[in-house]
Structures are given as C-alpha cells and as structure tokens.
Design an enzyme around this catalytic site. Structure first.
Site, PDB file in Angstrom:
ATOM      1  N   GLY A  52     -40.980  30.834 -13.785  1.00  0.00           N
ATOM      2  CA  GLY A  52     -42.093  29.620 -14.500  1.00  0.00           C
ATOM      3  C   GLY A  52     -43.158  29.377 -14.076  1.00  0.00           C
ATOM      4  O   GLY A  52     -43.551  27.810 -13.523  1.00  0.00           O
ATOM      5  N   HIS A  53     -43.539  30.001 -13.656  1.00  0.00           N
ATOM      6  CA  HIS A  53     -44.585  29.632 -12.443  1.00  0.00           C
ATOM      7  C   HIS A  53     -46.378  31.075 -13.244  1.00  0.00           C
ATOM      8  O   HIS A  53     -45.755  32.025 -12.607  1.00  0.00           O
ATOM      9  CB  HIS A  53     -44.577  29.684 -11.307  1.00  0.00           C
ATOM     10  CG  HIS A  53     -44.306  30.424 -10.246  1.00  0.00           C
ATOM     11  ND1 HIS A  53     -42.845  30.794 -10.508  1.00  0.00           N
ATOM     12  CD2 HIS A  53     -44.799  31.709 -10.081  1.00  0.00           C
ATOM     13  CE1 HIS A  53     -42.691  31.890  -9.277  1.00  0.00           C
ATOM     14  NE2 HIS A  53     -43.704  32.189  -9.361  1.00  0.00           N
ATOM     15  N   ALA A  54     -47.498  30.502 -12.247  1.00  0.00           N
ATOM     16  CA  ALA A  54     -47.811  31.379 -12.365  1.00  0.00           C
ATOM     17  C   ALA A  54     -48.736  31.367 -10.379  1.00  0.00           C
ATOM     18  O   ALA A  54     -48.281  29.820  -9.684  1.00  0.00           O
ATOM     19  CB  ALA A  54     -49.255  31.056 -13.073  1.00  0.00           C
ATOM     20  N   ARG A  99     -45.355  33.714 -15.299  1.00  0.00           N
ATOM     21  CA  ARG A  99     -43.929  34.589 -15.712  1.00  0.00           C
ATOM     22  C   ARG A  99     -43.130  33.693 -15.634  1.00  0.00           C
ATOM     23  O   ARG A  99     -42.524  32.761 -15.170  1.00  0.00           O
ATOM     24  CB  ARG A  99     -44.307  35.590 -14.593  1.00  0.00           C
ATOM     25  CG  ARG A  99     -43.245  34.954 -12.874  1.00  0.00           C
ATOM     26  CD  ARG A  99     -44.216  34.305 -12.378  1.00  0.00           C
ATOM     27  NE  ARG A  99     -45.522  34.967 -11.936  1.00  0.00           N
ATOM     28  CZ  ARG A  99     -46.234  35.572 -11.282  1.00  0.00           C
ATOM     29  NH1 ARG A  99     -45.399  36.498 -10.529  1.00  0.00           N
ATOM     30  NH2 ARG A  99     -48.509  35.579 -11.466  1.00  0.00           N
ATOM     31  N   ILE A 124     -48.957  27.612  -9.593  1.00  0.00           N
ATOM     32  CA  ILE A 124     -48.781  26.945 -10.853  1.00  0.00           C
ATOM     33  C   ILE A 124     -47.643  26.768 -11.405  1.00  0.00           C
ATOM     34  O   ILE A 124     -47.637  27.298 -12.193  1.00  0.00           O
ATOM     35  CB  ILE A 124     -50.003  27.186 -11.344  1.00  0.00           C
ATOM     36  CG1 ILE A 124     -50.860  26.788 -10.679  1.00  0.00           C
ATOM     37  CG2 ILE A 124     -50.437  25.899 -12.593  1.00  0.00           C
ATOM     38  CD1 ILE A 124     -52.169  28.266 -11.395  1.00  0.00           C
TER      39      ILE A 124
END
Length: 135
Positions: A52-54, A99, A124
């Site tokens: 749940g981030h980049a 992702r 992020i």
C-alpha cells in the site's frame, strides 16, 4: 522518467539442482541493483494486505520463498496483478510503482531485497499523493 507497469519484470534466480534439493543464490550482480536491506514478511493472514505504498528512490525485488501471494501493481494509469509462487523467480519493482500485496497462502513468506536502507521519506503512503506526483 516515470516507470510503468511494463518496467516491473520477473527475473529468474539462479539455482543449483541436485539429488539433495535445490539451492537458489542471490549475490553480486544477480539483481540489477546493489541491495542494502533484506527483509521478509511471514504469518500474514490470508485476508490481510501489505504494501500500500510506492518508493521515490528505492527499487525492490520480491520472491515468494514459500507459498504464494499476489502483487497488485499500479503506475497511476494501469493496474496488473501478478502471482508469486516460485522461490526461484522474483518480481523487480522499480521506483514510482504503487504496490499492494494480498491473498497470502498459508505459510507464505515474501522475501524482499531493497536497494536502500529504511527511510520513511522515501515512502509515498497516500495514494492521492502518489497520483499527484506521478501523473
């Protein structure tokens, strides 16, 4: 240049096979980046989600060393789901790709090689911020 889903590729992990079993090796230039951190996820409930981030700068390489799980990739315009379930194949994630990991099988272990050490500033974590940065 902004990375796209097409830049997320599966890579083979070199393996040595004999009658005693298989040995997979990651060293030197096995990965297209030098790795500075290795961590793994385990005992993840099947209905839980990770990721749940980049990342702004870090690249990662994910392997299902045991069991299976899905990786949902998002470049801001397109989405794709990839199932990882072989310990000698991994998914290369360049920077700027959102992702999410889910659908973990019982006993699944996700091994991650990262190009950098943990830096919160590199993450992020809000999807809206990701879209604003990369679109």
């Amino acid at each position: 240049m902004k990375n796209r889903i097409e830049d997320c590729v599966m890579l083979d992990v070199p393996k040595i096979t004999d009658s005693r079993g298989n040995l997979a090796v990651i060293e030197g230039n096995t990965l297209p980046f030098p790795f500075k951190r290795v961590y793994f996820l385990y005992d993840v409930p099947s209905d839980a989600h990770r990721g749940g981030h980049a990342h702004k700068e870090q690249q990662e390489f994910l392997i299902a060393v045991s069991g299976s799980f899905e990786v949902i990739l998002d470049d801001g315009k397109n989405k794709k789901t990839i199932t990882l379930n072989k310990p000698n194949k991994g998914l290369l994630l360049p920077t700027g790709i959102w992702r999410e990991l889910g659908n973990f099988s019982s006993g699944a272990i996700c091994l991650v090689f990262s190009s950098g050490t943990f830096l919160e500033e590199d993450y992020i974590r809000e999807y809206e911020e990701f879209i604003n940065l990369y679109l």
